[in-house]
Design a protein around this motif. Sequence first.
Motif, PDB file in Angstrom:
ATOM      1  N   PHE A   1      -8.407   4.017  -3.343  1.00  0.00           N
ATOM      2  CA  PHE A   1      -7.998   2.746  -2.754  1.00  0.00           C
ATOM      3  C   PHE A   1      -8.299   1.583  -3.699  1.00  0.00           C
ATOM      4  N   VAL A   2      -9.514   1.561  -4.238  1.00  0.00           N
ATOM      5  CA  VAL A   2      -9.935   0.427  -5.076  1.00  0.00           C
ATOM      6  C   VAL A   2      -9.206   0.420  -6.414  1.00  0.00           C
ATOM      7  N   LYS A   3      -9.023   1.588  -7.015  1.00  0.00           N
ATOM      8  CA  LYS A   3      -8.466   1.665  -8.369  1.00  0.00           C
ATOM      9  C   LYS A   3      -6.939   1.735  -8.405  1.00  0.00           C
ATOM     10  N   ILE A   4      -6.320   2.238  -7.347  1.00  0.00           N
ATOM     11  CA  ILE A   4      -4.867   2.472  -7.393  1.00  0.00           C
ATOM     12  C   ILE A   4      -4.132   1.687  -6.299  1.00  0.00           C
ATOM     13  N   ARG A   5      -4.467   1.959  -5.050  1.00  0.00           N
ATOM     14  CA  ARG A   5      -3.701   1.369  -3.958  1.00  0.00           C
ATOM     15  C   ARG A   5      -3.830  -0.162  -3.903  1.00  0.00           C
ATOM     16  N   LEU A   6      -5.056  -0.648  -3.960  1.00  0.00           N
ATOM     17  CA  LEU A   6      -5.264  -2.092  -3.827  1.00  0.00           C
ATOM     18  C   LEU A   6      -4.612  -2.890  -4.958  1.00  0.00           C
ATOM     19  N   PRO A   7      -4.826  -2.525  -6.246  1.00  0.00           N
ATOM     20  CA  PRO A   7      -4.135  -3.293  -7.303  1.00  0.00           C
ATOM     21  C   PRO A   7      -2.617  -3.239  -7.188  1.00  0.00           C
ATOM     22  N   ALA A   8      -2.078  -2.089  -6.784  1.00  0.00           N
ATOM     23  CA  ALA A   8      -0.628  -1.966  -6.668  1.00  0.00           C
ATOM     24  C   ALA A   8      -0.077  -2.797  -5.506  1.00  0.00           C
ATOM     25  N   SER A   9      -0.892  -3.054  -4.498  1.00  0.00           N
ATOM     26  CA  SER A   9      -0.429  -3.790  -3.327  1.00  0.00           C
ATOM     27  C   SER A   9      -0.538  -5.304  -3.492  1.00  0.00           C
ATOM     28  N   LEU A  10      -1.304  -5.775  -4.480  1.00  0.00           N
ATOM     29  CA  LEU A  10      -1.545  -7.209  -4.600  1.00  0.00           C
ATOM     30  C   LEU A  10      -0.275  -8.036  -4.825  1.00  0.00           C
ATOM     31  N   PRO A  11       0.676  -7.603  -5.669  1.00  0.00           N
ATOM     32  CA  PRO A  11       1.907  -8.405  -5.798  1.00  0.00           C
ATOM     33  C   PRO A  11       2.655  -8.578  -4.486  1.00  0.00           C
ATOM     34  N   HIS A  12       2.725  -7.511  -3.696  1.00  0.00           N
ATOM     35  CA  HIS A  12       3.372  -7.614  -2.388  1.00  0.00           C
ATOM     36  C   HIS A  12       2.559  -8.527  -1.463  1.00  0.00           C
TER      37      HIS A  12
ATOM     38  N   LEU B   1       0.820  -1.212   0.000  1.00  0.00           N
ATOM     39  CA  LEU B   1       0.000   0.000   0.000  1.00  0.00           C
ATOM     40  C   LEU B   1       0.857   1.267   0.000  1.00  0.00           C
ATOM     41  N   LYS B   2       2.039   1.192   0.591  1.00  0.00           N
ATOM     42  CA  LYS B   2       2.924   2.357   0.628  1.00  0.00           C
ATOM     43  C   LYS B   2       3.799   2.468  -0.612  1.00  0.00           C
ATOM     44  N   ALA B   3       3.821   1.423  -1.434  1.00  0.00           N
ATOM     45  CA  ALA B   3       4.696   1.428  -2.605  1.00  0.00           C
ATOM     46  C   ALA B   3       4.071   2.119  -3.811  1.00  0.00           C
ATOM     47  N   VAL B   4       2.875   2.644  -3.644  1.00  0.00           N
ATOM     48  CA  VAL B   4       2.204   3.322  -4.754  1.00  0.00           C
ATOM     49  C   VAL B   4       2.955   4.601  -5.115  1.00  0.00           C
ATOM     50  N   ASP B   5       3.058   4.867  -6.404  1.00  0.00           N
ATOM     51  CA  ASP B   5       3.717   6.086  -6.884  1.00  0.00           C
ATOM     52  C   ASP B   5       2.960   7.310  -6.372  1.00  0.00           C
ATOM     53  N   PRO B   6       3.616   8.227  -5.650  1.00  0.00           N
ATOM     54  CA  PRO B   6       2.919   9.418  -5.135  1.00  0.00           C
ATOM     55  C   PRO B   6       2.291  10.257  -6.234  1.00  0.00           C
ATOM     56  N   GLU B   7       2.885  10.241  -7.416  1.00  0.00           N
ATOM     57  CA  GLU B   7       2.309  11.019  -8.509  1.00  0.00           C
ATOM     58  C   GLU B   7       0.951  10.464  -8.920  1.00  0.00           C
ATOM     59  N   MET B   8       0.773   9.148  -8.820  1.00  0.00           N
ATOM     60  CA  MET B   8      -0.529   8.560  -9.126  1.00  0.00           C
ATOM     61  C   MET B   8      -1.575   9.017  -8.113  1.00  0.00           C
ATOM     62  N   LEU B   9      -1.178   9.070  -6.847  1.00  0.00           N
ATOM     63  CA  LEU B   9      -2.106   9.541  -5.819  1.00  0.00           C
ATOM     64  C   LEU B   9      -2.459  11.014  -6.026  1.00  0.00           C
ATOM     65  N   GLN B  10      -1.455  11.815  -6.381  1.00  0.00           N
ATOM     66  CA  GLN B  10      -1.732  13.221  -6.646  1.00  0.00           C
ATOM     67  C   GLN B  10      -2.637  13.385  -7.856  1.00  0.00           C
ATOM     68  N   LEU B  11      -2.415  12.575  -8.883  1.00  0.00           N
ATOM     69  CA  LEU B  11      -3.249  12.659 -10.073  1.00  0.00           C
ATOM     70  C   LEU B  11      -4.689  12.294  -9.763  1.00  0.00           C
ATOM     71  N   SER B  12      -4.882  11.227  -8.987  1.00  0.00           N
ATOM     72  CA  SER B  12      -6.250  10.832  -8.647  1.00  0.00           C
ATOM     73  C   SER B  12      -6.939  11.894  -7.800  1.00  0.00           C
ATOM     74  N   SER B  13      -6.184  12.530  -6.902  1.00  0.00           N
ATOM     75  CA  SER B  13      -6.771  13.599  -6.099  1.00  0.00           C
ATOM     76  C   SER B  13      -7.118  14.802  -6.966  1.00  0.00           C
ATOM     77  N   THR B  14      -6.260  15.118  -7.932  1.00  0.00           N
ATOM     78  CA  THR B  14      -6.523  16.249  -8.825  1.00  0.00           C
ATOM     79  C   THR B  14      -7.759  16.009  -9.676  1.00  0.00           C
ATOM     80  N   MET B  15      -7.981  14.755 -10.058  1.00  0.00           N
ATOM     81  CA  MET B  15      -9.133  14.429 -10.899  1.00  0.00           C
ATOM     82  C   MET B  15     -10.409  14.227 -10.097  1.00  0.00           C
TER      83      MET B  15
END
Length: 287
Positions: free
Chosen positions: A191-202, A169-183
């Motif tokens: 969480f569902v679209k960015i954080r959760l998919p990115a955390s599944l491999p870990h 969950l912490k390995a998500v690119d901060p720019e992706m989080l900023q982009l989602s917040s901007t949009m």
Amino acid sequence: MSQSALSAPPGRTAGVAVRERPGLRQRTREAAEKSWRPVALLLACFAAWWVIAAAELVEPYLVPSPGATLDVMLDKTDYLWQHSWVTTYETLLGFVIAVAVGVLAAVVMVYSATVEKTLYPILLFAQVVPKIAIAPLFVVWLGFGIAPKILIAVLIAFFPVVISMVTGLKAVDPEMLQLSSTMGASPWQTFVKIRLPASLPHLFSGLKVAVTLAVTGAVVGEFVGANEGLGYVILQANGNLDTPMLFAGLLVMSLIGVVLFVLVEIAEHLLLPWHASRRDASATTAY
């Protein structure tokens, strides 16, 4: 538009070679190429075991022959199956509870710095405490039923799950989080679209460790106090100096761990076909 782009087949991008889906024969060959080394190592170990037993380098009551162990497994199939099912049930239930609680705890810790600073040291301390040392307490508190075994399996499998989930969950690119917040994405959508998919491999990396540890936890609980399960079988065989049965119990226990590990691997392969670890490096090649 360049000539290469015009001549590219429909649905394909010029300058990129797309690999066709491999056929059954190719997939079988690839699986054989990946598995022959561990299979060869296992065969070598069994061959060494057979040589040691045949040459009587060790007394038979200490190390039985593979033939004697196999005979016990065939003669006591129903007995071993009954106790193996008990251990498998305890393992699966403990693993599922550990995954549910571990994922929930990881999400809360990531979204709350206060909870993380409070809970993380406690989790680390609980992980350092040897579970076999506190297992008798669980038997005293919860009795000789299935509850202490499941609890020990949960405690052993919990830490890899929560740590891997927090890391993912912490390995998500901060720019992706900023982009989602901007949009204008909500925290839940992020969480569902960015954080959760990115955390599944870990997470799956932690699950593969946790599922094998859950087997160990269930057997440790059976060591302390039980009248069924593979831990009970191993203790009884050890007390009776029945080393063929002891080795048979160990082999079955190892087999359960391997099968559960493979099942998690298959689930990862089915759920994460898009991840880089599941793709061949030659799948797409730029000219």
